[in-house]
Design a protein around this motif. Structure first.
Motif, mmCIF file in Angstrom:
data_model
loop_
_atom_site.group_PDB
_atom_site.id
_atom_site.type_symbol
_atom_site.label_atom_id
_atom_site.label_comp_id
_atom_site.label_asym_id
_atom_site.label_seq_id
_atom_site.Cartn_x
_atom_site.Cartn_y
_atom_site.Cartn_z
ATOM 1 N N LEU A 148 48.959 53.199 44.877
ATOM 2 C CA LEU A 148 48.259 54.403 44.951
ATOM 3 C C LEU A 148 48.560 54.751 46.253
ATOM 4 N N THR A 149 48.418 54.264 47.084
ATOM 5 C CA THR A 149 48.728 53.993 48.481
ATOM 6 C C THR A 149 49.903 53.780 49.058
ATOM 7 N N ASP A 150 50.118 53.647 50.820
ATOM 8 C CA ASP A 150 51.325 53.214 50.651
ATOM 9 C C ASP A 150 50.612 52.012 52.530
ATOM 10 N N GLU A 151 49.267 51.778 52.211
ATOM 11 C CA GLU A 151 49.056 50.929 52.596
ATOM 12 C C GLU A 151 49.015 48.745 52.212
ATOM 13 N N ALA A 152 49.876 48.573 53.376
ATOM 14 C CA ALA A 152 50.456 47.003 53.393
ATOM 15 C C ALA A 152 49.587 45.800 53.242
ATOM 16 N N ARG A 153 48.553 46.130 53.761
ATOM 17 C CA ARG A 153 47.512 45.162 53.715
ATOM 18 C C ARG A 153 45.567 45.421 52.747
ATOM 19 N N PRO A 154 46.394 45.630 51.876
ATOM 20 C CA PRO A 154 44.739 46.825 50.826
ATOM 21 C C PRO A 154 43.815 45.563 51.003
ATOM 22 N N GLY A 155 43.986 44.517 50.919
ATOM 23 C CA GLY A 155 42.993 43.364 50.624
ATOM 24 C C GLY A 155 41.761 43.382 51.292
ATOM 25 N N PRO A 156 41.188 44.096 52.404
ATOM 26 C CA PRO A 156 39.771 44.111 52.534
ATOM 27 C C PRO A 156 39.354 45.209 51.515
ATOM 28 N N TYR A 157 39.925 46.130 51.063
ATOM 29 C CA TYR A 157 39.347 47.173 50.489
ATOM 30 C C TYR A 157 39.363 46.473 48.906
ATOM 31 N N VAL A 158 40.121 46.120 48.952
ATOM 32 C CA VAL A 158 40.370 45.370 47.621
ATOM 33 C C VAL A 158 38.617 44.829 46.811
ATOM 34 N N ALA A 159 39.130 43.849 47.791
ATOM 35 C CA ALA A 159 37.812 42.721 47.558
ATOM 36 C C ALA A 159 36.206 43.306 48.061
ATOM 37 N N ALA A 160 36.802 44.479 49.352
ATOM 38 C CA ALA A 160 34.744 45.562 48.422
ATOM 39 C C ALA A 160 34.676 46.233 47.403
ATOM 40 N N VAL A 161 35.754 46.696 47.207
ATOM 41 C CA VAL A 161 35.510 47.439 45.375
ATOM 42 C C VAL A 161 35.279 46.163 44.462
ATOM 43 N N LEU A 162 36.109 45.245 44.380
ATOM 44 C CA LEU A 162 35.636 44.005 43.036
ATOM 45 C C LEU A 162 33.715 43.935 43.923
ATOM 46 N N LEU A 163 33.716 43.209 45.081
ATOM 47 C CA LEU A 163 32.560 42.880 45.400
ATOM 48 C C LEU A 163 31.323 44.213 44.720
ATOM 49 N N LEU A 164 31.676 44.793 45.200
ATOM 50 C CA LEU A 164 30.620 46.063 44.644
ATOM 51 C C LEU A 164 30.788 46.224 43.031
ATOM 52 N N THR A 165 31.980 46.250 42.392
ATOM 53 C CA THR A 165 31.904 46.070 41.123
ATOM 54 C C THR A 165 30.925 45.002 40.187
ATOM 55 N N ALA A 166 31.843 43.593 41.046
ATOM 56 C CA ALA A 166 30.303 43.052 40.494
ATOM 57 C C ALA A 166 28.968 43.026 40.310
ATOM 58 N N VAL A 167 28.405 43.867 41.723
ATOM 59 C CA VAL A 167 26.613 43.877 40.814
ATOM 60 C C VAL A 167 26.065 45.001 40.956
ATOM 61 N N LEU A 168 27.311 45.688 40.339
ATOM 62 C CA LEU A 168 27.206 46.741 39.926
ATOM 63 C C LEU A 168 27.144 46.789 38.471
ATOM 64 N N VAL A 169 28.026 46.717 37.802
ATOM 65 C CA VAL A 169 28.127 45.596 36.482
ATOM 66 C C VAL A 169 27.234 45.655 35.385
ATOM 67 N N PRO A 170 26.739 44.409 36.124
ATOM 68 C CA PRO A 170 25.381 43.686 35.400
ATOM 69 C C PRO A 170 24.169 44.989 35.543
ATOM 70 N N LEU A 171 24.220 45.097 36.456
ATOM 71 C CA LEU A 171 22.993 46.456 36.596
ATOM 72 C C LEU A 171 23.273 47.159 35.333
ATOM 73 N N LEU A 172 24.398 48.305 35.660
ATOM 74 C CA LEU A 172 24.308 49.473 34.306
ATOM 75 C C LEU A 172 25.117 49.464 33.549
ATOM 76 N N ALA A 173 25.431 48.392 32.866
ATOM 77 C CA ALA A 173 26.166 47.694 31.263
ATOM 78 C C ALA A 173 25.461 48.292 30.694
ATOM 79 N N PRO A 174 25.763 48.384 29.973
ATOM 80 C CA PRO A 174 24.979 48.537 28.776
ATOM 81 C C PRO A 174 24.439 47.378 28.094
ATOM 82 N N GLU A 175 23.300 47.540 27.269
ATOM 83 C CA GLU A 175 22.327 45.754 26.636
ATOM 84 C C GLU A 175 23.150 45.628 25.889
ATOM 85 N N ASP A 176 24.113 46.309 24.982
ATOM 86 C CA ASP A 176 24.728 45.589 23.917
ATOM 87 C C ASP A 176 25.515 45.177 24.206
#
Length: 206
Positions: free
Chosen positions: A134-162
């Protein structure tokens, strides 16, 4: 073979090595301190190590020469798959070491926690492939890592109990939860494969 050698030299070894070392330190913390963790603590350590390893994989598709390699005859998807294939044996050895560093008495079932690690790693690679797509960024790694880390924090908090993704090894939902982990791993791997090819319009424009 020439392509494999060229890609090997351009892999983000610093990010991979840093993530690998930190992940092993986390997994081996009880061994280093002489502690005897409870099963839930060991599982938490392994999940943390898996996330750290995935943060390293978020940099795997970084390619400083990306804009120079668009016209080459080897498709981008092939180059990305080869990057993953070069690192995969090292990742297997690293994860095996992480498992063996944890106390055997409190170690969770290896198959289940390994499936979780595979799914998180596949998520990191799929996110990196999407960023490249989706982008022309040659080194998107830092942004991807930040999104992954944010996802790892939010998913356990927001995911339904079941949803039962983050359950303990003794929980009756362990098996069902890992069926969901398997579906997640397959889904994100498919997303990564779909994002691999260079968009025709962008390639033609260049």
């Amino acid at each position: 073979m020439d392509l494999a050698g060229a890609l090997w030299r351009t892999l983000p070894w610093r990010a991979l090595a840093a993530a690998g070392a930190l992940g092993l330190l986390v997994a081996g913390a009880p061994l280093a301190t002489g502690a005897e963790p409870a099963p839930w603590q060991t599982l938490l350590l392994l999940r943390g190590a898996a996330l750290i390893g995935a943060l390293g994989l978020a940099f795997l598709l970084d390619d400083p020469a990306r804009h120079l390699t668009v016209p080459v005859p080897t498709p981008r998807l092939v180059r990305q798959v080869l990057r993953v294939a070069l690192v995969a044996p090292l990742a297997v050895l690293w994860w095996t070491a992480a498992l063996l560093l944890t106390p055997s008495a409190s170690r969770p079932p290896a198959g289940g926690v390994t499936l979780e690690a595979v799914a998180v790693g596949a998520l990191a690679l799929a996110a990196a492939a999407l960023a490249v797509r989706l982008t022309d960024e040659a080194r998107p790694g830092p942004y991807v890592a930040a999104v992954l880390l944010l996802t790892a924090v939010l998913v356990p908090l927001l995911a339904p109990e079941d949803w039962a993704l983050f359950v303990q090894a003794g929980d009756p939902r362990w098996s069902v939860g890992h069926d969901r982990w398997a579906v997640l791993a397959a889904a994100v791997a498919l997303v990564g494969a779909v994002c691999g090819p260079e968009p025709l319009g962008r390639k033609a424009g260049r």
